[in-house]
Write an enzyme that holds these catalytic residues in place. Structure first.
Site, short mmCIF file in Angstrom:
data_model
loop_
_atom_site.label_atom_id
_atom_site.label_comp_id
_atom_site.label_asym_id
_atom_site.label_seq_id
_atom_site.Cartn_x
_atom_site.Cartn_y
_atom_site.Cartn_z
N GLY A 196 88.39 13.39 36.56
CA GLY A 196 88.17 13.57 37.99
C GLY A 196 89.46 13.27 38.74
O GLY A 196 90.29 12.50 38.27
N GLN B 30 94.67 11.30 45.85
CA GLN B 30 95.52 10.87 44.73
C GLN B 30 96.79 11.71 44.59
O GLN B 30 97.73 11.31 43.91
CB GLN B 30 94.74 10.88 43.41
CG GLN B 30 93.65 9.82 43.38
CD GLN B 30 92.90 9.84 42.07
OE1 GLN B 30 91.98 10.62 41.89
NE2 GLN B 30 93.30 9.00 41.12
N CYS C 204 91.47 4.97 35.98
CA CYS C 204 91.83 5.78 37.14
C CYS C 204 93.24 6.33 36.94
O CYS C 204 94.14 5.60 36.52
CB CYS C 204 91.79 4.89 38.39
SG CYS C 204 92.19 5.78 39.90
N LEU C 205 93.42 7.60 37.25
CA LEU C 205 94.74 8.22 37.07
C LEU C 205 95.79 7.56 37.97
O LEU C 205 96.99 7.67 37.72
CB LEU C 205 94.68 9.72 37.36
CG LEU C 205 93.85 10.55 36.37
CD1 LEU C 205 93.82 12.01 36.78
CD2 LEU C 205 94.36 10.40 34.95
N HIS D 247 82.99 7.15 41.66
CA HIS D 247 84.40 6.73 41.62
C HIS D 247 85.24 7.61 42.54
O HIS D 247 86.07 7.12 43.32
CB HIS D 247 84.87 6.80 40.17
CG HIS D 247 86.31 6.48 39.93
ND1 HIS D 247 86.71 5.42 39.14
CD2 HIS D 247 87.46 7.07 40.37
CE1 HIS D 247 88.04 5.39 39.10
NE2 HIS D 247 88.52 6.37 39.84
N GLU D 248 85.02 8.92 42.47
CA GLU D 248 85.83 9.85 43.28
C GLU D 248 85.50 9.72 44.77
O GLU D 248 86.38 9.75 45.62
CB GLU D 248 85.65 11.30 42.81
CG GLU D 248 86.11 11.56 41.38
CD GLU D 248 87.52 11.06 41.07
OE1 GLU D 248 88.38 11.07 41.97
OE2 GLU D 248 87.74 10.63 39.92
N HIS E 224 87.29 6.99 46.29
CA HIS E 224 88.67 7.35 46.66
C HIS E 224 88.71 7.95 48.07
O HIS E 224 89.62 7.67 48.85
CB HIS E 224 89.25 8.38 45.68
CG HIS E 224 89.85 7.80 44.45
ND1 HIS E 224 90.86 6.87 44.47
CD2 HIS E 224 89.59 8.02 43.13
CE1 HIS E 224 91.19 6.55 43.22
NE2 HIS E 224 90.44 7.23 42.39
CO CO Z 1 90.41 7.10 40.33
#
Ligand code: CO
Length: 174
Positions: free
Chosen positions: A45, A50, A91-92, A133-134, A137
């Site tokens: 995701g 991000q 998380c990226l 989670h997204e 963000h």
């Molecule tokens: Co993340």
């Protein structure tokens, strides 16, 4: 085009993203870039913030579950299950750090797809976790914020330091 992913402690990650209008310019390019960036980083995701774009959109593709990437615009969770699910999230934007987070096991959400068609979706377990989670963000939150309890926070702070991150935000919560 693959775009750089912003990392933990970048204040942009704390911004609340804005709703997207149907006549939004350059949306197609943004979507293509987000999918390409997510694939390149081996993520399941990625939210626009991000890559530094504060718009309410994320992409998601869970291997073995989704044949195509989902594009979710202006998503809103309508129902959370009482039943909870624990998952070791990553998380990226915080590479190297994986930590258990407890969230509702299933959700019902509304969103608009890439053609701005309204959709309703039920999701559970990993898919529901990824969506929550997204959406966090988009609200300027990170999965680290969902970790509670002094002993867990201490472990998390140590893990962040181990991975070369500053953990002042976590320390404040101890
Ligand atoms: Co993340």
């Amino acid at each position: 085009m693959i775009r750089p992913i912003i990392k933990y402690n970048d204040p942009l990650l704390r911004e609340v993203s804005k709703p997207i209008k149907a006549d939004s310019k350059a949306l197609r390019t943004l979507i293509d870039d987000m999918i390409e960036t997510m694939y390149d980083a081996n993520g399941i995701g990625l939210s626009a913030i991000q890559i530094g774009v504060p718009s309410r959109i994320f992409v998601m593709q869970i291997p073995e579950q989704h044949e195509q990437p989902y594009v979710m615009i202006n998503p809103c969770i309508k129902t959370f299950s009482r039943d909870l699910f624990t998952y070791k999230e990553g998380c990226l934007s915080i590479p190297g750090v994986l930590f258990e987070v407890i969230r509702p096991r299933s959700i019902v959400l509304e969103y608009q797809d890439s053609d701005f068609i309204y959709c309703t979706k039920q999701a559970q377990e990993l898919e529901a976790i990824c969506i929550q989670h997204e959406i966090d963000h988009l609200d300027g939150k990170l999965f680290l914020d969902r970790v509670t309890g002094r002993s867990h926070l201490k472990k998390l702070a140590a893990l962040l330091v181990e991975n070369g991150y500053e953990e002042t935000a976590i320390k404040k919560r101890l």
